[in-house]
Design an enzyme around this catalytic site. Structure first.
Site, short mmCIF file in Angstrom:
data_model
loop_
_atom_site.label_atom_id
_atom_site.label_comp_id
_atom_site.label_asym_id
_atom_site.label_seq_id
_atom_site.Cartn_x
_atom_site.Cartn_y
_atom_site.Cartn_z
CE1 TYR A 288 0.72 0.25 4.44
CE2 TYR A 288 -1.55 -0.44 4.81
CZ TYR A 288 -0.29 -0.10 5.31
OH TYR A 288 -0.09 -0.12 6.65
CD GLU A 289 0.37 6.44 0.77
OE1 GLU A 289 -0.72 6.12 1.29
OE2 GLU A 289 0.49 7.39 0.00
N GLY A 290 1.70 2.89 -2.63
CA GLY A 290 2.69 2.76 -3.71
C GLY A 290 3.55 1.54 -3.47
#
Lengths: 592, 249
Positions: A435-437
């Site tokens: 998550y978050e890239g």
């Protein structure tokens, strides 16, 4: 189940010796803040983390969350813990004093956040997301939006969420379909959002969703996305939660880890449309999201430090207790005496300390860039912040996989059994590289925007600074070998940078193909750089008779271990990088 | 009514205690220190008295080198109003502490003095009692409940075989037992505010007290490590070992 104790000595060492906390505060206008206060804050946060949040970690993992007619029911006990957390003022660390926040430096908030994330990552995601929502409104919202929502979000009375992803729009946010139709002083939002962390719960009276959606006349692609505030309960004339808005959680995901953090499918506008309010200007939503990206990504990097620390503490306790060796006299000894168990524990310890050092040093750049006195200074720190962010997120979270893997390995067969708690850390860590890239996105960011776009200048500055540490180590009799090892790693960094600059243009696949190796190389190099600095600082303190000699001598060994066992990985990465994309891209899709 | 609380800086109860190599004392160099847990309970009780309206001001006093200001600040973060540090190089023994506190009590005239029943480092359990004697004031030790009742205080004490409730005329001295209350966690805004609360520094000379030690620390040694157990073959062997080796029968 395992206990958690905040490693205050290491956190304080990094703040003092690597970040230069008092100087940072003095130079950046944090007038009333100093290390003594930071230490008091960390001590008190450590108590709440160990005694209140940590015991709920395994309960949350076992019980998870339920979707009922009331909405999402969080794990029993979380509501009381959250209230204690909010009443203690812990959600107000970083926010401006204007909105009842404490206005503390980002690096101190990062150090405190490590405690929450180690103690109970699933729980701590809730205030982390709220902080993101607060920043979005504070930086881009109108004065009215700020006055209406911020005080109660900063105080923790209400929580916040970030609604970006849709079934067809993950990494590619340009594909967002959620619609926003103007309707008087507000907008009506319709659409579905997925992967919404803490999208619904019963811990607070209201939840404030930040939602990306398209206006009817919006241009196609990323330039047509706007950001809206959509409260779960609309506010009455007094500003209190009143009528239920047309938004609800329709499903919660079953996940590999972080079971207590509800990952929601949110449905907007099943009836007449969810009432939302535009944040800032229309069509600038994605740009607004990007301004928060450095903090959000570094926040996930920090989660990697935190879960590694928790896994290490659990493994260490087990290794000291588990009797599996027999002495000549027939008495038994614990497995920590076995060299290979030592190797695993040292790997966990030295990697975690290097990760913490990089996470804090990166977090301090947020303060330095945000409050720089002159333009040149601002540009320098902003460039460093942007360069370090994908390394903090990508390298730390990747390495946290290996640490939590080793944590389970130290436990042997018991590590595979849930009761020891080691398996939970291993599973919880798994989301961090996603998550978050994802790791791939971080690596692309590093080779693309952060390196090729500025012709490698930001990296060159970092490499020059690392060179200073190489020189300092090499001058010191006791650190000559570490100096030589760091020099080799530095050369690997230089060669990788030069290769990328020379080859990216000719081979369009080159940058993407080598990107993860590139990012990992620079992660280990930064780790070696900061561990080298740590060793020098520890020796200086020891020579001066200051500090705790037991801790400082251990730091010297930990730095040496990092230099001998982890830093050489830079050379393997370089070797692969120099081979470019050939064998990666050669097969046709049918040949797979 | 003013409440005076005495607090002590001691080794953190989480820390493994190490003895100096020459056995002269416990090694406190660079060890994490904390507020003595019984003192924390005393602070909590005073703050609760203030919150309930029974007390108007909570003053916290500590004796020791400058570092003990950290523990005063911790107490201020928990809700005390102001602090007094009595600066001494070494940690004086109980009677000296009681004498210093007696002078502070004469200056401050609190209605109630609350102390921990003992500190976890020395475990003496005598300062509160000495203070009561020096001031000629009633004392309620090992309190598990404290209730102000007009110009007196009811103190429930944990005694062997049950609870005893005493009615003491104010001003009085109370020492806290473990079960009196559960101290709160300090709130972040209160930690920040604690920095700005007043903290006076005095010396024993200011208070007219000359520190005199009546005891001498001869030696400190670590407890013997526990030996591994053994399995005995018969009850006879067990009795034999208890008689002749352990010498407990």
């Amino acid at each position: 189940m395992s206990d958690y104790k905040h490693p205050h000595q290491d956190a304080e060492f990094v703040l003092n010796e690597l970040v230069g906390f008092d100087d940072l505060c003095a130079a950046n206008g944090f007038d009333d803040i100093n290390f003594e206060l930071a230490s008091a804050i960390l001590t008190e946060a450590g108590k709440l983390g160990s005694e209140v949040l940590a015991p709920l970690n395994v309960i949350g993992d076992n019980q998870g969350v339920k979707l009922t007619e009331r909405g999402v029911e969080e794990t029993a006990g979380f509501k009381e813990a959250y209230q204690q957390f909010a009443e203690g003022g812990w959600s107000s660390l970083i926010a401006d004093e204007e909105y009842e926040g404490q206005g503390l430096p980002n690096v101190l908030c990062t150090a405190v956040n490590e405690i929450w994330q180690s103690a109970n990552m699933a729980f701590a995601l809730c205030p982390l997301l709220t902080q993101g929502a607060v920043e979005a409104i504070a930086h881009h919202g109108s004065e009215e939006l700020k006055q209406t929502y911020l005080p109660k979000m900063v105080s923790g009375e209400w929580t916040g969420t970030m609604n970006l992803t849709e079934p067809d729009a993950g990494t590619d946010l340009a594909a967002i379909k959620t619609r926003a139709i103007p309707n008087g002083d507000h907008y009506l939002i319709t659409g579905q959002k997925i992967f919404i962390t803490w999208g619904d719960h019963q811990m607070t009276d209201n939840t404030i969703h930040l939602v990306l959606a398209r206006l009817p006349d919006a241009p196609a692609g990323v330039k047509g996305i706007s950001l809206f505030v959509v409260p779960k309960f609309l506010l009455d004339a007094e500003g209190n939660p009143g009528v239920r808005n047309d938004v609800k959680c329709v499903s919660v995901e079953h996940k590999l880890g972080i079971h207590a953090s509800p990952t929601c499918v949110m449905s907007y506008g099943d009836k007449e449309g969810a009432i939302g309010y535009l944040v800032g200007e229309a069509n600038k939503g994605l740009a607004y999201m990007f301004t928060m990206m450095n903090c959000a990504r570094q926040g996930v990097g920090l989660q990697g430090v935190a879960i590694a620390e928790r896994s290490y503490q659990q493994a260490l306790d087990y290794a000291k207790e588990r009797l599996q060796g027999t002495n000549k006299d027939g008495s038994r000894f614990a497995i920590i005496k076995f060299p290979d168990v030592r190797r695993m524990l040292m790997q966990m310890k030295s990697a975690t300390e290097a990760m913490r050092a990089l996470a804090f040093v990166g977090a301090a750049e947020v303060d330095r860039a945000g409050r720089a006195q002159d333009e040149a200074d601002q540009r320098r720190h902003q460039a460093r912040l942007e360069l370090l962010t994908p390394i903090v997120k990508g390298w730390i979270t990747e390495l946290s996989q290996e640490i939590t893997y080793l944590g389970t390995q130290v436990n042997g067969g018991m590590g595979f059994i849930e009761e020891t708690g080691s398996a939970q850390h291993y599973r919880d860590a798994r989301i961090l590289t996603i998550y978050e890239g994802t790791t791939g996105i971080q690596a692309l960011d590093l080779v693309g925007r952060k390196t090729l776009l500025n012709k490698g200048e930001a990296l060159a500055e970092l490499l020059a600074e690392i060179e200073e540490t190489v020189v300092a180590l090499s001058k010191h009799e006791g650190f000559a070998e570490q100096g030589a090892a760091l020099r080799e790693a530095l050369e690997a960094g230089n060669n990788a940078r030069n290769w990328l600059l020379e080859n990216a243009a000719q081979d369009p696949a080159a940058a993407g193909a080598v990107s993860v190796h590139f990012m990992m190389l620079f992660g280990y190099l930064c780790g070696g750089w900061l561990m080298g600095q740590s060793a020098l600082r520890a020796q200086t303190l020891l020579d001066a008779g200051e500090g705790d000699p037991e801790y400082l001598k251990a730091k010297l060994v930990t730095a040496q271990f990092f230099s001998e066992h982890l830093l050489p990985r830079t050379k393997a990465s370089l070797e692969t990088i120099l081979k470019g994309s050939a064998s990666i891209m050669a097969l046709s899709e049918d040949q797979f | 009514m003013k409440v005076l609380v005495a607090v002590k800086r001691v080794i953190d109860y989480n820390v493994k205690v190490r003895v100096k190599p020459d056995n002269s004392d416990v090694d406190l160099a660079n060890v994490k220190m904390a507020l003595n847990p019984f003192c924390e309970i005393a602070v909590e009780e005073a703050v609760r008295l203030k919150e309930s309206g029974a007390a108007s001001e909570v003053v916290v006093v500590s004796i020791g080198p400058k570092a003990c200001q950290e523990q005063i600040r911790t107490a201020l973060a928990l809700g005390a109003d102001r602090g007094i540090q009595i600066e001494t190089e070494e940690l004086p023994e109980s009677l000296n502490v009681a004498k210093l506190l007696a002078k502070v009590v004469e200056e401050e005239q609190p209605g109630l003095v609350i102390l921990g029943k003992q500190s976890i480092d020395a475990d003496n359990n005598q300062t509160g009692q000495m203070l009561g004697a020096l001031l000629n004031r009633p004392q309620g030790t090992f309190a598990s409940e404290v209730k102000i009742d007009g110009d007196s205080v009811n103190v429930t004490r944990e005694v062997d075989g049950g609870l005893q409730t005493l009615n003491l005329k104010l001003p009085a001295i109370v020492t806290t037992d473990l079960r009196l209350n559960e101290p709160r966690y300090a709130k972040l805004p209160d930690i920040m505010k604690a920095k700005r609360k007043p903290l006076d520094v005095k010396t024993p000379a200011d208070l007219g007290v000359e520190l005199k030690n009546h005891t001498r620390l001869l030696k400190v040694s670590a407890p013997a490590e526990r030996q591994a157990g053994i399995r005995v073959a018969s009850v006879d062997e067990l009795i034999d070992k208890l008689k002749n080796e352990a010498k407990v029968l």
